[in-house]
Design a protein around this motif. Sequence first.
Motif, PDB file in Angstrom:
ATOM      1  N   ASP A   1      21.112  -8.766 -17.648  1.00 37.50           N
ATOM      2  CA  ASP A   1      20.648 -10.149 -17.789  1.00 37.50           C
ATOM      3  C   ASP A   1      21.720 -11.173 -17.422  1.00 37.50           C
ATOM      4  O   ASP A   1      21.483 -12.369 -17.475  1.00 37.50           O
TER       5      ASP A   1
ATOM      6  N   LYS B   1      17.723  -8.987 -12.278  1.00 38.87           N
ATOM      7  CA  LYS B   1      18.288  -9.786 -13.359  1.00 38.87           C
ATOM      8  C   LYS B   1      17.180  -9.968 -14.392  1.00 38.87           C
ATOM      9  O   LYS B   1      16.187 -10.643 -14.133  1.00 38.87           O
ATOM     10  N   SER B   2      17.347  -9.315 -15.538  1.00 41.95           N
ATOM     11  CA  SER B   2      16.302  -9.359 -16.550  1.00 41.95           C
ATOM     12  C   SER B   2      16.864  -8.915 -17.892  1.00 41.95           C
ATOM     13  O   SER B   2      17.813  -8.134 -17.960  1.00 41.95           O
ATOM     14  N   ASP B   3      16.233  -9.384 -18.932  1.00 37.65           N
ATOM     15  CA  ASP B   3      16.462  -8.828 -20.249  1.00 37.65           C
ATOM     16  C   ASP B   3      15.992  -7.372 -20.192  1.00 37.65           C
ATOM     17  O   ASP B   3      14.875  -7.095 -19.719  1.00 37.65           O
TER      18      ASP B   3
END
Length: 179
Positions: free
Chosen positions: A74, A97-99
């Motif tokens: 993230d 791009k991520s939780d």
Amino acid sequence: MRIISGLYKGRRITAPKKLPVRPTTDMAKEALFNILNNRYYFNDISVLDLFSGTGNICYEFASRGTEQILAVDDNYGCIKFVNQTAESFEMPINTVKSDVYKFLEQTKKKYTIIFADPPYDFDLDAFSKIPELVFKNELLEDEGLLIVEHSKHTDLSGLEHYSQSKNYGGNAFSFFEKY
């Protein structure tokens, strides 16, 4: 950090100091890959690297011939660094791009190996969400393996699908498998 085996063996990679990371030590990484080397042909597998940070684990898989690698983090700086490094070495690493938890809820793809290296200061509930989501959403292939890196002081043996742990210095890897 350095790549310990494969096509890029011995190459050093220096991450920017401002990244919020703790790369897996060379000793722990070498021990982990010795275990995996006895179980898989690296060019036949797919890898998901969660909390990928510097991409240290991704580079090792790519160096050994893995062509399906996805890094999830993230932090924009981490993703940017992994993209730049993968491009400079011409490695087949994709990034998101991520939780991590949101990603695990939404993805439908299955992987041979899912590697997670969350912050060591996570509480047991935060750690337990990782195998919970992986197995609930059936994200591992039949002979797949979830590996969670953590401090040797963290005990994940009570979590569902746990199979074993290996300690290397202050690091530990807990392995989770389908029943």
